[in-house]
Design a protein around this motif. Structure first.
Motif, PDB file in Angstrom:
ATOM      1  N   ARG A 217     -19.115  51.735  92.165  1.00 41.14           N
ATOM      2  CA  ARG A 217     -20.128  50.891  91.534  1.00 41.14           C
ATOM      3  C   ARG A 217     -19.851  50.741  90.043  1.00 41.14           C
ATOM      4  N   VAL A 220     -16.853  48.352  89.544  1.00 41.45           N
ATOM      5  CA  VAL A 220     -17.237  46.952  89.781  1.00 41.45           C
ATOM      6  C   VAL A 220     -18.024  46.413  88.598  1.00 41.45           C
ATOM      7  N   PHE A 251     -12.376  51.913  97.432  1.00 42.04           N
ATOM      8  CA  PHE A 251     -12.540  50.456  97.452  1.00 42.04           C
ATOM      9  C   PHE A 251     -12.344  49.912  98.863  1.00 42.04           C
ATOM     10  N   LEU A 262     -10.282  42.704  93.705  1.00 39.56           N
ATOM     11  CA  LEU A 262     -11.601  42.554  93.082  1.00 39.56           C
ATOM     12  C   LEU A 262     -11.461  41.965  91.687  1.00 39.56           C
ATOM     13  N   THR A 266     -12.990  38.381  90.581  1.00 34.87           N
ATOM     14  CA  THR A 266     -13.989  38.360  89.519  1.00 34.87           C
ATOM     15  C   THR A 266     -13.539  37.452  88.381  1.00 34.87           C
TER      16      THR A 266
END
Length: 336
Positions: A217, A220, A251, A262, A266
């Motif tokens: 978390r 991210v 992950f 990711l 993003t």
């Protein structure tokens, strides 16, 4: 031009998306004006008129059970098809068609009707990008291609959201009458012969289930807050106090993707936001963390099928293609 009559029947129902019907129908009608011979008609499961998504009542020619001698059946979509169980009468109408039509077509969420009727089992198919994950979960026997504008598999055609049904109808016309007539239809309707890119250019930003592991978390959130930083797996692992291998395993278990993927997704989402706001490609590449415009272009094309400049021209404003856009960009927005 001498050609055979091809009967096209639209299967409609209460709540049907009007553009899913009118868009493809206009393509066939325009083809008729140029020498084709499509006979269009409309059917509902009961034979009763239906109320469309825009509140108009659409009369039909017959109940679906009486559809015979038909070349193409088009199953339109509607928001209700993903919000509630599909009416059994609608599923039964598709099953009752058997192998009578040469082509079976769905527009947008009409694919859910075909899937419920068993037509898509073992086939490739698509639907609106927003509902593609649901189609894949609800019907694991369907090979869902979420980025495609339309898909054909053994005489069954499925299209993506709403306006992609117009693209599919144009492709059907081309298949019947060749590219010259289809090209004239596209020109008359002021549309692409082949639309650049796939559905992903229209999709929402990446949405992930909330990670349970605090380290994942934190990683991210760090990437989302500052996408332009160096976010190698090693640097992310160091930032959250794990080894790169352990972070990669977390992950994969939590998100189903690697840290590098990711970061790329993003950054692409951030780039789309910047381009939507009208920023230059140079500014976008730097702020989103791609370093160079060439890297941004390469990754953007690989993911969305269009160049960043094309995406920006298409999505930053409605004005650039008409009279309102002739004065240039608004204040504070730079050109490339």
């Amino acid at each position: 031009m001498t050609t055979q009559t091809r009967r096209v029947v639209f299967l409609v129902f209460d709540g049907v998306k009007m553009l899913d019907v009118a868009g493809p129908a206009e393509v066939f009608a325009e083809a008729n004006a140029l020498g084709a011979d499509y006979a269009l008609s409309y059917a509902s499961p009961s034979g009763a008129p239906v109320l469309t998504s825009i509140g108009t009542r659409l009369p039909v020619d017959a109940p679906a059970s009486e559809v015979t001698d038909v070349d193409t059946v088009v199953v339109a979509g509607g928001d209700g098809l993903v919000a509630a169980p599909i009416p059994e009468a609608l599923v039964g109408a598709v099953r009752g068609l058997g192998d009578r039509p040469r082509r079976l077509v769905s527009i947008c969420t009409g694919s859910f009707v075909l899937a419920a009727a068993g037509v898509l089992a073992g086939r490739r198919a698509t639907t609106h990008w927003r509902h593609a994950p649901l189609l894949a979960r609800a019907h694991p026997d369907v090979r869902v291609e979420s980025d495609a504008l339309f898909v054909e598999d053994r005489g069954v055609f499925t299209s993506a959201g709403v306006s992609a049904g117009i693209d599919l109808a144009l492709a059907l016309v081309e298949g019947d009458h060749g590219p010259d007539l289809a090209r004239d239809v596209a020109r008359n309707l002021v549309m692409f012969m082949q639309r650049p890119g796939g559905q992903s250019q229209f999709s929402d930003p990446l949405r992930l289930r909330s990670p349970r592991a605090p380290a994942v978390r934190a990683a991210v959130e760090l990437v989302a807050a500052q996408p332009a930083l160096d976010h190698s797996t090693g640097s992310l692992a160091a930032a959250v106090g794990l080894s790169p291998r352990h972070l990669a395993r977390l992950f994969a278990a939590e998100l189903g993707i690697s840290p590098a993927r990711l970061v790329e997704r993003t950054r692409l989402d951030h780039a789309k936001v910047l381009l939507d706001a009208g920023h230059s490609i140079t500014v976008t590449a730097r702020a989103a963390g791609f370093g160079s415009t060439e890297t941004l272009r390469r990754v953007f094309v690989a993911r969305f099928g269009v160049a960043p400049s094309q995406y920006r021209a298409r999505f930053s404003t409605t004005h650039t293609g008409g009279q309102l856009g002739r004065t240039g960009l608004s204040a504070g927005k730079s050109r490339d």
